[in-house]
Design a protein around this motif. Structure first.
Motif, PDB file in Angstrom:
ATOM      1  N   LEU A 151       3.560   2.397  -9.094  1.00 49.08           N
ATOM      2  CA  LEU A 151       4.893   2.421  -8.568  1.00 49.08           C
ATOM      3  C   LEU A 151       5.093   1.567  -7.433  1.00 49.08           C
ATOM      4  CD1 LEU A 151       5.212   6.485  -8.769  1.00 49.08           C
ATOM      5  CD2 LEU A 151       6.406   4.924 -10.092  1.00 49.08           C
ATOM      6  N   PRO A 152       6.190   1.031  -7.477  1.00 46.44           N
ATOM      7  CA  PRO A 152       6.374  -0.019  -6.228  1.00 46.44           C
ATOM      8  C   PRO A 152       6.849   0.632  -5.137  1.00 46.44           C
ATOM      9  CG  PRO A 152       8.525   0.172  -7.744  1.00 46.44           C
ATOM     10  CD  PRO A 152       7.413   1.030  -8.486  1.00 46.44           C
ATOM     11  N   VAL A 153       6.561  -0.440  -3.897  1.00 43.60           N
ATOM     12  CA  VAL A 153       6.668   0.234  -2.726  1.00 43.60           C
ATOM     13  C   VAL A 153       7.979  -0.480  -1.971  1.00 43.60           C
ATOM     14  CG1 VAL A 153       5.196  -1.403  -1.615  1.00 43.60           C
ATOM     15  CG2 VAL A 153       5.738   0.832  -0.436  1.00 43.60           C
ATOM     16  N   MET A 199       2.356  -7.491  14.712  1.00 44.34           N
ATOM     17  CA  MET A 199       2.898  -5.921  14.553  1.00 44.34           C
ATOM     18  C   MET A 199       3.597  -5.518  13.112  1.00 44.34           C
ATOM     19  SD  MET A 199       1.241  -4.207  16.751  1.00 44.34           S
ATOM     20  CE  MET A 199       2.079  -2.768  16.295  1.00 44.34           C
ATOM     21  N   LEU A 200       4.385  -6.429  12.911  1.00 45.82           N
ATOM     22  CA  LEU A 200       5.285  -6.251  11.589  1.00 45.82           C
ATOM     23  C   LEU A 200       4.372  -6.457  10.273  1.00 45.82           C
ATOM     24  CD1 LEU A 200       8.527  -7.547  10.377  1.00 45.82           C
ATOM     25  CD2 LEU A 200       6.719  -7.822   8.853  1.00 45.82           C
ATOM     26  N   ILE A 201       3.366  -7.358  10.264  1.00 44.13           N
ATOM     27  CA  ILE A 201       2.251  -7.410   9.308  1.00 44.13           C
ATOM     28  C   ILE A 201       1.303  -6.286   9.446  1.00 44.13           C
ATOM     29  CG2 ILE A 201       0.621  -8.816   8.319  1.00 44.13           C
ATOM     30  CD1 ILE A 201       2.127 -11.356   9.553  1.00 44.13           C
ATOM     31  N   TYR A 202       1.157  -5.897  10.398  1.00 46.04           N
ATOM     32  CA  TYR A 202       0.166  -4.496  10.578  1.00 46.04           C
ATOM     33  C   TYR A 202       0.575  -3.448  10.044  1.00 46.04           C
ATOM     34  CZ  TYR A 202      -2.433  -0.793  12.787  1.00 46.04           C
ATOM     35  OH  TYR A 202      -3.162   0.247  12.895  1.00 46.04           O
ATOM     36  N   ARG A 203       1.953  -3.152  10.150  1.00 42.77           N
ATOM     37  CA  ARG A 203       2.750  -1.963   9.687  1.00 42.77           C
ATOM     38  C   ARG A 203       2.953  -2.083   8.067  1.00 42.77           C
ATOM     39  NH1 ARG A 203       5.873  -2.487  14.382  1.00 42.77           N
ATOM     40  NH2 ARG A 203       7.302  -3.518  13.305  1.00 42.77           N
ATOM     41  N   LEU A 204       3.135  -3.540   7.766  1.00 41.98           N
ATOM     42  CA  LEU A 204       3.043  -3.711   6.135  1.00 41.98           C
ATOM     43  C   LEU A 204       1.750  -3.717   5.454  1.00 41.98           C
ATOM     44  CD1 LEU A 204       4.863  -4.582   3.895  1.00 41.98           C
ATOM     45  CD2 LEU A 204       4.375  -7.062   4.325  1.00 41.98           C
ATOM     46  N   ARG A 205       0.626  -4.042   6.187  1.00 37.53           N
ATOM     47  CA  ARG A 205      -0.758  -3.890   5.708  1.00 37.53           C
ATOM     48  C   ARG A 205      -0.843  -2.176   5.345  1.00 37.53           C
ATOM     49  NH1 ARG A 205      -3.824  -8.503   5.595  1.00 37.53           N
ATOM     50  NH2 ARG A 205      -3.305  -9.838   7.191  1.00 37.53           N
ATOM     51  N   ARG A 206      -0.491  -1.356   6.313  1.00 35.45           N
ATOM     52  CA  ARG A 206      -0.876  -0.102   6.247  1.00 35.45           C
ATOM     53  C   ARG A 206       0.201   0.552   5.141  1.00 35.45           C
ATOM     54  NH1 ARG A 206      -0.501   2.901  11.926  1.00 35.45           N
ATOM     55  NH2 ARG A 206      -1.282   4.821  10.494  1.00 35.45           N
ATOM     56  N   VAL A 208       1.277  -0.790   2.473  1.00 37.36           N
ATOM     57  CA  VAL A 208       0.791  -1.264   1.220  1.00 37.36           C
ATOM     58  C   VAL A 208      -0.524  -0.326   0.895  1.00 37.36           C
ATOM     59  CG1 VAL A 208      -0.322  -3.250  -0.166  1.00 37.36           C
ATOM     60  CG2 VAL A 208       1.980  -3.307   1.070  1.00 37.36           C
ATOM     61  N   LYS A 209      -1.469  -0.214   1.692  1.00 40.52           N
ATOM     62  CA  LYS A 209      -2.880   0.350   1.614  1.00 40.52           C
ATOM     63  C   LYS A 209      -2.440   1.871   1.208  1.00 40.52           C
ATOM     64  CE  LYS A 209      -7.261   0.193   1.746  1.00 40.52           C
ATOM     65  NZ  LYS A 209      -7.986  -0.244   0.626  1.00 40.52           N
ATOM     66  N   LYS A 210      -1.454   2.507   1.799  1.00 33.96           N
ATOM     67  CA  LYS A 210      -1.388   3.859   1.753  1.00 33.96           C
ATOM     68  C   LYS A 210      -0.559   4.358   0.353  1.00 33.96           C
ATOM     69  CE  LYS A 210       1.168   8.163   3.986  1.00 33.96           C
ATOM     70  NZ  LYS A 210       1.898   8.141   4.984  1.00 33.96           N
ATOM     71  N   SER A 211       0.367   3.347   0.072  1.00 30.78           N
ATOM     72  CA  SER A 211       1.275   3.513  -1.126  1.00 30.78           C
ATOM     73  C   SER A 211       0.575   2.961  -2.296  1.00 30.78           C
ATOM     74  CB  SER A 211       2.519   2.897  -1.195  1.00 30.78           C
ATOM     75  OG  SER A 211       3.203   3.633   0.155  1.00 30.78           O
ATOM     76  N   LEU A 212       0.084   1.848  -2.318  1.00 28.92           N
ATOM     77  CA  LEU A 212      -0.521   1.062  -3.452  1.00 28.92           C
ATOM     78  C   LEU A 212      -2.042   1.194  -3.629  1.00 28.92           C
ATOM     79  CD1 LEU A 212       1.523  -2.195  -3.311  1.00 28.92           C
ATOM     80  CD2 LEU A 212       2.168   0.114  -4.815  1.00 28.92           C
TER      81      LEU A 212
END
Length: 235
Positions: A151-153, A199-206, A208-212
């Protein structure tokens, strides 16, 4: 064939380690660099099987290299050469993830033996864990990120723009370029502006890790900027 990258930060003695490696290992190609920026650039352009780092100064510089390699190039074997007064680096380096740390002076036969053994272990590990590469898709209409058939995020506008920018270049994109193209508010304080994009990339990493359940295929190019570590197809 083993692809070996050798980083010697003191080139006043012309490539002594190169002679050791060439003498003892037949099937290999060897690239030599003399500073950290050249080393990171070489790693971005071609995957190395083994990185040999010959450090000439007893400080925490080597620990930074070990940490960055572990985070961004976990499939590359790391062999660090230190001097006798760098025992703290030896212990800490092993804890941080270096495969081998040898104290100089080291003989040609010993260096070659460690390189050969490390390369064999890497090949064996790759054969065991080989899995298909994830297929990443950036869904432009829905502004979503998807891997394989998961499922996409959903992405924010800035997260989407960031990933779209990375797909436009095969080289790392500098933070100031990202700030400008993504229209991030610039304060004039370089440290503060850098922190915004990080910080934007840090939040994006989290996210993606949580959803995908996989890591975001983005690499911090060690002070240069950010680049993709996998193909990201826009659909």
């Amino acid at each position: 064939m083993a692809h070996i990258l050798l980083f010697e930060d003191n080139l006043s003695i012309p490539y002594s380690n190169k002679g050791f490696i060439d003498e003892a290992i037949n099937d290999h190609d060897l690239v030599i660099v003399g500073d950290a920026p050249a080393m990171w650039t070489a790693l971005q352009h071609r995957q190395a099987d083994i990185l040999i780092v010959d450090l000439g100064t007893p400080d925490d510089y080597g620990q930074g290299i070990v940490t960055h390699m572990q985070e961004n190039y976990p499939g590359t074997g790391l062999l660090v050469l230190t001097h006798g007064d760098q025992q703290d680096l030896r212990s800490q380096g092993l804890l941080l993830g270096a495969d081998q740390i040898l104290t100089k002076p080291v003989s040609a036969s010993k260096l070659a033996a460690h390189v050969v053994a490390l390369y064999r272990r890497i090949k064996r590990h790759r054969n065991i864990v080989a899995v298909p590469s994830p297929q990443w898709r950036l869904r432009t209409t829905e502004r979503q990120l998807q891997v394989n058939e998961s499922l996409p995020v959903d992405l924010t506008e800035k997260e989407f723009n960031f990933l779209q920018l990375l797909t436009s270049s095969s080289h790392p994109i500098a933070r100031d370029t990202l700030n400008r193209e993504m229209r991030i508010d610039i304060t004039g304080d370089e440290r503060r502006d850098t922190k915004k994009i990080d910080m934007l990339i840090y939040r994006l990493r989290r996210k993606v890790k949580k959803s995908l359940r996989v890591d975001l295929p983005v690499r911090n190019a060690y002070g240069t900027g950010y680049s993709l570590t996998a193909k990201l197809k826009q659909i």
